[in-house]
Scaffold this motif. Sequence first.
Motif, short mmCIF file in Angstrom:
data_model
loop_
_atom_site.label_atom_id
_atom_site.label_comp_id
_atom_site.label_asym_id
_atom_site.label_seq_id
_atom_site.Cartn_x
_atom_site.Cartn_y
_atom_site.Cartn_z
N ILE A 1 0.83 -1.20 0.00
CA ILE A 1 0.00 0.00 0.00
C ILE A 1 0.87 1.25 0.00
CG2 ILE A 1 -1.69 1.35 1.31
CD1 ILE A 1 -2.86 -1.10 -0.05
N ILE A 2 1.94 1.21 0.80
CA ILE A 2 2.84 2.37 0.87
C ILE A 2 3.48 2.64 -0.48
CG2 ILE A 2 5.03 3.19 1.87
CD1 ILE A 2 4.23 1.79 4.46
N THR A 3 3.95 1.59 -1.14
CA THR A 3 4.61 1.78 -2.44
C THR A 3 3.63 2.25 -3.51
OG1 THR A 3 4.33 -0.59 -2.92
CG2 THR A 3 6.43 0.11 -1.97
N GLU A 4 2.34 1.90 -3.36
CA GLU A 4 1.34 2.36 -4.32
C GLU A 4 1.03 3.84 -4.14
OE1 GLU A 4 -2.14 -0.03 -4.10
OE2 GLU A 4 -1.15 -1.86 -4.79
N LYS A 5 0.98 4.29 -2.89
CA LYS A 5 0.57 5.67 -2.61
C LYS A 5 1.74 6.66 -2.62
CE LYS A 5 -3.68 4.74 -0.03
NZ LYS A 5 -4.44 5.03 1.21
N TYR A 6 2.91 6.20 -2.24
CA TYR A 6 4.06 7.10 -2.12
C TYR A 6 5.17 6.64 -3.06
CZ TYR A 6 1.53 8.24 2.14
OH TYR A 6 0.54 8.59 3.03
N LYS A 7 5.31 7.33 -4.18
CA LYS A 7 6.27 6.93 -5.20
C LYS A 7 7.71 6.96 -4.70
CE LYS A 7 3.47 8.43 -9.15
NZ LYS A 7 3.41 9.30 -10.35
N SER A 8 7.98 7.86 -3.76
CA SER A 8 9.36 8.01 -3.28
C SER A 8 9.87 6.77 -2.56
CB SER A 8 9.45 9.21 -2.33
OG SER A 8 8.56 9.06 -1.24
N THR A 9 8.94 5.90 -2.09
CA THR A 9 9.37 4.70 -1.37
C THR A 9 9.64 3.52 -2.30
OG1 THR A 9 7.08 3.94 -1.07
CG2 THR A 9 8.00 5.41 0.61
N ARG A 10 9.22 3.63 -3.56
CA ARG A 10 9.35 2.49 -4.48
C ARG A 10 10.79 2.13 -4.76
NH1 ARG A 10 4.65 4.27 -8.85
NH2 ARG A 10 2.92 4.26 -7.35
N GLY A 11 11.64 3.14 -4.90
CA GLY A 11 13.05 2.87 -5.18
C GLY A 11 13.71 2.09 -4.07
N LEU A 12 13.35 2.41 -2.81
CA LEU A 12 13.94 1.74 -1.65
C LEU A 12 13.40 0.32 -1.48
CD1 LEU A 12 15.65 1.78 0.94
CD2 LEU A 12 13.66 2.76 2.12
N LEU A 13 12.09 0.17 -1.60
CA LEU A 13 11.46 -1.12 -1.31
C LEU A 13 11.41 -2.06 -2.51
CD1 LEU A 13 8.49 0.13 0.90
CD2 LEU A 13 10.63 -0.92 1.66
N GLU A 14 11.25 -1.51 -3.71
CA GLU A 14 11.11 -2.36 -4.89
C GLU A 14 12.31 -2.27 -5.83
OE1 GLU A 14 7.49 -1.23 -6.78
OE2 GLU A 14 6.22 -2.18 -5.25
N GLY A 15 13.13 -1.25 -5.68
CA GLY A 15 14.25 -1.06 -6.58
C GLY A 15 13.85 -0.25 -7.80
N ARG A 16 14.83 0.12 -8.62
CA ARG A 16 14.56 0.90 -9.83
C ARG A 16 15.11 0.16 -11.05
NH1 ARG A 16 16.09 4.99 -6.13
NH2 ARG A 16 14.44 6.56 -5.80
N PRO A 17 14.42 0.24 -12.18
CA PRO A 17 14.96 -0.35 -13.41
C PRO A 17 16.26 0.33 -13.81
CG PRO A 17 12.62 0.21 -13.64
CD PRO A 17 13.09 0.86 -12.38
N SER A 18 17.14 -0.42 -14.44
CA SER A 18 18.44 0.12 -14.86
C SER A 18 18.58 0.01 -16.38
CB SER A 18 19.58 -0.66 -14.19
OG SER A 18 19.49 -0.58 -12.79
N LEU A 19 18.96 1.10 -17.01
CA LEU A 19 19.18 1.11 -18.45
C LEU A 19 20.60 0.62 -18.71
CD1 LEU A 19 17.78 1.90 -21.12
CD2 LEU A 19 18.81 4.16 -20.89
N ILE A 20 20.73 -0.65 -19.07
CA ILE A 20 22.05 -1.25 -19.19
C ILE A 20 22.61 -1.19 -20.61
CG2 ILE A 20 21.84 -2.74 -17.18
CD1 ILE A 20 20.91 -4.98 -18.96
N ILE A 21 21.74 -0.98 -21.60
CA ILE A 21 22.19 -0.75 -22.97
C ILE A 21 21.48 0.49 -23.48
CG2 ILE A 21 22.30 -1.61 -25.34
CD1 ILE A 21 22.44 -4.42 -24.30
N TYR A 22 22.24 1.48 -23.90
CA TYR A 22 21.67 2.76 -24.34
C TYR A 22 22.22 3.08 -25.73
CZ TYR A 22 20.57 7.75 -24.45
OH TYR A 22 20.10 8.99 -24.80
N LYS A 23 21.30 3.18 -26.69
CA LYS A 23 21.65 3.46 -28.08
C LYS A 23 22.72 2.49 -28.61
CE LYS A 23 20.30 8.33 -28.16
NZ LYS A 23 20.73 9.73 -28.43
N GLY A 24 22.56 1.23 -28.26
CA GLY A 24 23.44 0.19 -28.76
C GLY A 24 24.72 0.00 -27.97
N ASP A 25 24.98 0.86 -26.99
CA ASP A 25 26.21 0.76 -26.20
C ASP A 25 25.90 0.22 -24.80
OD1 ASP A 25 27.80 1.81 -28.24
OD2 ASP A 25 27.34 3.88 -27.64
N ILE A 26 26.72 -0.73 -24.36
CA ILE A 26 26.55 -1.30 -23.02
C ILE A 26 27.07 -0.32 -21.98
CG2 ILE A 26 27.23 -3.16 -21.46
CD1 ILE A 26 27.45 -4.98 -23.89
N ASP A 27 26.25 -0.03 -20.98
CA ASP A 27 26.64 0.85 -19.89
C ASP A 27 27.32 0.00 -18.81
OD1 ASP A 27 26.85 2.57 -17.71
OD2 ASP A 27 25.02 3.64 -18.24
#
Length: 225
Positions: free
Chosen positions: A77-103
């Motif tokens: 419920i907290i992660t649904e209502k408060y976006k700021s907690t999602r990074g801590l509790l659920e993590g954030r997606p990572s862009l590992i390939i950008y425009k064909g280059d591996i980061d």
Amino acid sequence: MEYLQITVETLFGFLALFILTKVLGKTQITQITAFDFIAALVLGELVGNALYDKEVGVVDIGFAVILWGVLIYVTEIITEKYKSTRGLLEGRPSLIIYKGDIDRKQLKKSKLDINQLQHLLRAKDVFSVQEVQYAVLETDGTVSVLKASQYQSVTRGDMNLSPQAVPLPRTLISDGEVIWDSLEEIGQNEAWLKRQLQSQNFNSPEDVLFAEYKEGEPKLFLIGF
């Protein structure tokens, strides 16, 4: 009496975890984040340890499962209502390939090596890193891929063709048993199904491993035992 107690506690623990999974929703199963993984381990430990502890009864197991379930539910419920907690509790997606280059920084940050990246890409039917324009490492550990334009599949829109309706296939027979709900949904009956089977030299549904109906096709797709 000891075996009877273990049996009762095992059945209760199974039912409690099953109900808890239903309450929390399918995303707890299909999208396991780091927090969800820890929650699953703790729940398993709570029930597993309680089964072989003579001082712990059904009430104690129920209380522990319900308490932990409430904590997980409140967290969702907290992660649904408060976006700021999602990074801590659920993590954030990572862009590992950008425009064909591996980061490489993102790979290192995500504790991912090249071999693991290739494995994840192959799971998306990508067998060469050169085919990838963008790749995102999701919070559940899977990779979402956007291929470079020259490697993307041609669509009807690319060929200036008018769009067509895509029918939903229906399974009518599975492991020799007729799925009556599906048969009713397509507006047919048992007599029609028997005629379809006989037209392909099957005497009864028990002879069929799998039968699929697709709107617009004159015959069923059948696989026999």
